[in-house]
Every structure is written in C-alpha cells, then in structure tokens.
Write an enzyme that holds these catalytic residues in place. Structure first.
Site, PDB file in Angstrom:
ATOM      1  N   CYS A 113       0.829  -1.213   0.000  1.00 33.86           N
ATOM      2  CA  CYS A 113       0.000   0.000   0.000  1.00 33.86           C
ATOM      3  C   CYS A 113       0.861   1.259   0.000  1.00 33.86           C
ATOM      4  O   CYS A 113       0.375   2.360  -0.245  1.00 33.86           O
ATOM      5  CB  CYS A 113      -0.898   0.021   1.223  1.00 33.86           C
ATOM      6  SG  CYS A 113      -1.922  -1.435   1.372  1.00 33.86           S
ATOM      7  N   HIS A 252      -3.122   7.118   3.673  1.00 35.28           N
ATOM      8  CA  HIS A 252      -3.566   5.831   3.132  1.00 35.28           C
ATOM      9  C   HIS A 252      -4.938   5.510   3.719  1.00 35.28           C
ATOM     10  O   HIS A 252      -5.132   5.581   4.934  1.00 35.28           O
ATOM     11  CB  HIS A 252      -2.539   4.759   3.517  1.00 35.28           C
ATOM     12  CG  HIS A 252      -2.966   3.372   3.164  1.00 35.28           C
ATOM     13  ND1 HIS A 252      -3.612   3.056   1.994  1.00 35.28           N
ATOM     14  CD2 HIS A 252      -2.846   2.200   3.850  1.00 35.28           C
ATOM     15  CE1 HIS A 252      -3.865   1.760   1.966  1.00 35.28           C
ATOM     16  NE2 HIS A 252      -3.417   1.223   3.082  1.00 35.28           N
ATOM     17  N   ASN A 282     -10.100  -0.086   1.234  1.00 40.01           N
ATOM     18  CA  ASN A 282      -8.644   0.000   1.101  1.00 40.01           C
ATOM     19  C   ASN A 282      -8.255  -0.424  -0.322  1.00 40.01           C
ATOM     20  O   ASN A 282      -8.391  -1.596  -0.681  1.00 40.01           O
ATOM     21  CB  ASN A 282      -8.009  -0.929   2.144  1.00 40.01           C
ATOM     22  CG  ASN A 282      -6.494  -0.886   2.126  1.00 40.01           C
ATOM     23  OD1 ASN A 282      -5.882  -0.371   1.188  1.00 40.01           O
ATOM     24  ND2 ASN A 282      -5.877  -1.446   3.150  1.00 40.01           N
TER      25      ASN A 282
HETATM   26  O1  UT7 Z   1      -3.172  -1.630   3.836  1.00 36.57           O
HETATM   27  C1  UT7 Z   1      -3.198  -2.745   4.694  1.00 36.57           C
HETATM   28  C2  UT7 Z   1      -3.583  -2.216   5.959  1.00 36.57           C
HETATM   29  N1  UT7 Z   1      -4.441  -3.059   6.733  1.00 36.57           N
HETATM   30  C3  UT7 Z   1      -5.104  -2.517   7.749  1.00 36.57           C
HETATM   31  O2  UT7 Z   1      -5.041  -1.353   7.998  1.00 36.57           O
HETATM   32  C4  UT7 Z   1      -5.908  -3.434   8.650  1.00 36.57           C
HETATM   33  C5  UT7 Z   1      -5.696  -3.065  10.073  1.00 36.57           C
HETATM   34  N2  UT7 Z   1      -6.578  -3.787  10.945  1.00 36.57           N
HETATM   35  C6  UT7 Z   1      -7.881  -3.437  11.119  1.00 36.57           C
HETATM   36  O3  UT7 Z   1      -8.348  -2.506  10.502  1.00 36.57           O
HETATM   37  C7  UT7 Z   1      -8.677  -4.198  12.108  1.00 36.57           C
HETATM   38  O4  UT7 Z   1      -7.840  -5.068  12.837  1.00 36.57           O
HETATM   39  C8  UT7 Z   1      -9.828  -5.021  11.472  1.00 36.57           C
HETATM   40  C9  UT7 Z   1     -10.891  -4.055  10.891  1.00 36.57           C
HETATM   41  C10 UT7 Z   1      -9.278  -5.930  10.393  1.00 36.57           C
HETATM   42  C11 UT7 Z   1     -10.494  -5.883  12.536  1.00 36.57           C
HETATM   43  O5  UT7 Z   1     -10.967  -5.070  13.584  1.00 36.57           O
HETATM   44  P1  UT7 Z   1     -10.734  -5.516  15.081  1.00 36.57           P
HETATM   45  O6  UT7 Z   1     -11.439  -4.539  15.924  1.00 36.57           O
HETATM   46  O7  UT7 Z   1      -9.247  -5.655  15.268  1.00 36.57           O
HETATM   47  O8  UT7 Z   1     -11.461  -6.911  15.145  1.00 36.57           O
HETATM   48  P2  UT7 Z   1     -10.860  -8.320  15.554  1.00 36.57           P
HETATM   49  O9  UT7 Z   1     -10.017  -8.863  14.474  1.00 36.57           O
HETATM   50  O10 UT7 Z   1     -10.263  -8.192  16.923  1.00 36.57           O
HETATM   51  O11 UT7 Z   1     -12.162  -9.172  15.655  1.00 36.57           O
HETATM   52  C12 UT7 Z   1     -13.179  -8.878  16.621  1.00 36.57           C
HETATM   53  C13 UT7 Z   1     -14.323  -9.839  16.408  1.00 36.57           C
HETATM   54  C14 UT7 Z   1     -13.875 -11.293  16.351  1.00 36.57           C
HETATM   55  O12 UT7 Z   1     -14.886 -12.074  16.991  1.00 36.57           O
HETATM   56  P3  UT7 Z   1     -14.635 -12.641  18.459  1.00 36.57           P
HETATM   57  O13 UT7 Z   1     -13.423 -13.503  18.338  1.00 36.57           O
HETATM   58  O14 UT7 Z   1     -14.417 -11.437  19.323  1.00 36.57           O
HETATM   59  O15 UT7 Z   1     -15.911 -13.372  18.743  1.00 36.57           O
HETATM   60  C15 UT7 Z   1     -13.897 -11.604  14.870  1.00 36.57           C
HETATM   61  O16 UT7 Z   1     -14.119 -12.967  14.600  1.00 36.57           O
HETATM   62  O17 UT7 Z   1     -14.968  -9.567  15.166  1.00 36.57           O
HETATM   63  C16 UT7 Z   1     -15.062 -10.774  14.394  1.00 36.57           C
HETATM   64  N3  UT7 Z   1     -14.973 -10.431  12.984  1.00 36.57           N
HETATM   65  C17 UT7 Z   1     -16.048 -10.114  12.241  1.00 36.57           C
HETATM   66  N4  UT7 Z   1     -17.357 -10.046  12.530  1.00 36.57           N
HETATM   67  C18 UT7 Z   1     -18.192  -9.672  11.539  1.00 36.57           C
HETATM   68  C19 UT7 Z   1     -13.868 -10.324  12.217  1.00 36.57           C
HETATM   69  N5  UT7 Z   1     -14.206  -9.949  10.979  1.00 36.57           N
HETATM   70  C20 UT7 Z   1     -15.548  -9.809  10.967  1.00 36.57           C
HETATM   71  C21 UT7 Z   1     -16.461  -9.419   9.965  1.00 36.57           C
HETATM   72  N6  UT7 Z   1     -17.771  -9.362  10.307  1.00 36.57           N
HETATM   73  N7  UT7 Z   1     -16.095  -9.080   8.712  1.00 36.57           N
END
Ligand code: UT7
Length: 347
Positions: A113, A252, A282
C-alpha cells in the site's frame, strides 16, 4: 529553483459498487460491523474484462489530460502495484504501450500500500537531478480477485481502483521532505503466500481458491496507529514546516479509525484530513493517489498549499512526504462544473 511538483491528476474506479449488505449475502458479516470497525460503507470491484493495466491506462490518461501533457512528453513512467496483471512482464510496460508513451523507461514498484508514495519520491529524484522533466506516477490495485469469502476480517476491507499524477519540473511548489521505511520482521502480517517462487501454485491451492490475501489485522492495526503519526512527524521535522503549516493530510485509506487516531495524535482537525475510505475501502497502492485526485477535484487543496501524504502497508513498509503544490494548477473539477466556459477542458 528547479523542483518536482504535481501538475495534473486523475483517477479511475470500476463501475461496480459493492455494498456491505451485498458482502453480508456471501459472508458472515454485517454492515454494522464493517462500518464500526473500519468506516467502510462500500467499495468497487473490477469487471471481468478489467485489469490493473486497463485501470492504470485510464487514470494515467486522465492525469495527462488534466496536466495538458502529451503522451510523447513523458520521460518516465512509474506504476505502483502489488496486484500486477502478471508476475512478469511488469505492468508498467503494458501501461506504457496502452498510453502510447515513448519507450524511454517504465518501471513497476511493488511496495504494498506504500508503493505510490515510494514512487512519488522516486519521481522527485529523477526530476530534481535533471534526468527527467516529466514523470507519470500511477498507483493501481485489483485486490478483489485475491479475496477469500472465508477470511471475513480481510475480505471486507479491500477494493479496486487507480489514481495517477503528473510530476514535472517547476519553479514553484515542490517536495520538501520524505521518510521511507521498511521492517521485514513484519513481512508475514500482510501476505499473498502462494503464486510466487517460494510456493508455486499446485492443484491443492486451486482447490482451496488460492492465491488469497492474508492479513493479521490486529498486528497491522497496532503497527499502523504507531507509524502513521510518527512518519508524518519525522517528515515534518525534515521539512521547513510544522504541523500548523499542513493544509491537507492525505493518508492511506485503510481504516477510518486508524486515520482518526493519527489525525488526533498530530492535532489536525477534520477539515485538514481527506477521507474517502467510506466509498472505496482500502485500495492499497491506489489509495493515496485516488484520495489525492478526489481532494484536488473537489478543491480541498489550492495552488501553493502544503500537503502531507502518508502510507503504510505490506513489508511492513511506510512512507510520508511533505509537498507544496505549485502556484498554478489545473482548475478543480468542482469549479469547472460551476463554470461551463472551462468545462470539458480537462476530464
Ligand atoms: O493496507 C493494509 C492495511 N491493513 C489494515 O489497515 C488493517 C488493520 N486492521 C484493522 O483494521 C482491524 O484489525 C480489522 C478491521 C481488520 C479488525 O478489527 P478488530 O477490531 O481488530 O477486530 P478483531 O479482528 O479483533 O475481531 C473482533 C471480532 C472477532 O470475533 P470474536 O473472536 O471477538 O468473537 C472476529 O471474529 O470480530 C469478528 N470479525 C467479524 N465479525 C463480523 C472479524 N471480521 C468480521 C467481519 N464481520 N467481517
């Protein structure tokens, strides 16, 4: 003094809008989750007949038209992409041919990115040394073909698109400083593990719908919140400016929460920060030029303004640059629309 400045811009996004509700039809996710975690409402997915090369040609053509630069005048083409049409040839050669550019030189930069900001800094070096007068810099990504509906935390974040700028030798404006960073210790955090020479594709991969993009969201989130503000601060320290001089930050567009965190850390108000992650998600290396092009079209930055561009991504890598726009710029699309006399001069 000879400096390297943006003299034209353009962008292209595929027609097909994919809403969060549509994604919820084939994945266990929801509009509420995606919006609250990322700020994304919708993204664009390329049509079957579109590729990174075709999208690049379109945004490149628009940037050249905006700058009123003929294809023959381009000394160098740089295309930042991590999703090129082929592993080889470089997509830059396809784009050079598609745009009818001279056979001077064209290269692809694959820096996740962060690629577009790296490419912009590369263009600056060629221009300031006098090696080139005009460089076309494009960032394009077609990530949708690498998304797996089984990996919901990654699949909901990405979209396709392209943005481009014309960089030229000018007497006003110019790039004031930059920071480039790379830390390979975090390489596994954003990866397409198959399809390269380390793990060539086998029948088993195909049966598993690979190659796919994999990301350790939590680790990348921590890295991003740390690096975004730091990169801008270091670039400012290397420039003649302070944060109060920034007219617009173009970061970004990975996640609205990450952008907000960086803006708060830097003490920037909402009107000093450009965001379009809600409409495109993104778009990786396309994200900064797509945001920049929309900001300039909308008149969010004016001739002579000071901009900060910042990106982070696979590698892990990061890059920031502080630049001044030249004293004379093409008329923003918003103004052109209001003044039919100049409408149509630039796409
Ligand atoms: O250019 C590349 C750059 N990449 C990025 O900038 C990504 C950076 N990371 C993020 O933006 C965040 O980490 C995410 C948006 C990917 C995830 O957000 P988060 O607040 O860190 O969520 P998490 O991964 O900690 O997941 C929280 C919960 C989990 O459930 P449990 O284990 O708490 O029951 C996940 O399984 O959310 C669940 N989950 C979802 N639920 C509904 C993960 N993805 C989804 C989804 N829909 N799409």
């Amino acid at each position: 003094m000879r400096t390297a400045s943006i003299t034209g811009w353009g962008h292209y996004v595929p027609e097909r809008v994919v809403t969060n509700d549509e994604l919820s039809e084939y994945m266990d996710t929801s509009d509420e989750w995606i919006r609250s975690r990322s700020g994304i409402r919708e993204r664009r997915f390329a049509a079957e007949n579109e590729t990174t090369a075709t999208m690049s040609v379109e945004s490149g053509r628009r940037a050249l038209r905006c700058a009123e630069v003929a294809p023959e005048a381009v000394d160098l083409l740089l295309v930042a992409s991590s999703s090129p049409d082929y592993l080889t040839p470089p997509v830059s050669s396809q784009v050079q041919e598609g745009l009818g550019l001279p056979t001077n030189g064209a290269m692809q930069l694959t820096v996740g990115c962060t690629g577009f900001v790296y490419a912009l800094v590369t263009a600056q070096q060629f221009i300031e040394t006098g090696a080139c007068d005009t460089v076309l810099v494009i960032g394009t990504e077609l990530v949708s073909r690498w998304l797996s509906w089984n990996k919901r935390s990654t699949a909901v974040l990405f979209g396709d698109g392209s943005g481009a700028v014309v960089m030229q030798a000018t007497q006003t404006g110019g790039m004031r400083s930059h920071v480039l960073g790379s830390d390979g210790a975090g390489a596994e955090n954003i990866i397409v593990p198959t399809g390269g020479v380390a793990e060539p594709i086998t029948h088993a991969h195909v049966a598993n719908n690979e190659p796919t993009l994999e990301m350790n969201g939590r680790e990348v989130f921590k890295f991003a919140t740390r690096i975004l503000g730091r990169a801008v601060t270091e670039a400012l320290q290397a420039s003649p400016y302070t944060v109060n001089d920034i007219d617009l930050l173009v970061p970004h567009q990975a996640n609205a929460r990450i952008i907000q965190y960086a803006a708060d850390a830097l003490g920037l108000s909402d009107d000093q920060v450009f965001m379009n992650v809600d409409r495109y998600g993104n778009t990786s290396a396309a994200s900064v030029p797509l945001a920049l092009s929309e900001a300039l079209d909308a008149g969010r930055a004016a001739p002579g303004d000071t901009l900060a561009l910042v990106a982070f991504g696979a590698g892990l890598t990061w890059a920031a640059t502080i630049l001044d726009l030249p004293e004379s710029l093409p008329t923003p699309v918003a103004k052109r629309a209001a003044h039919p006399s100049v409408a149509g001069t630039v796409a």
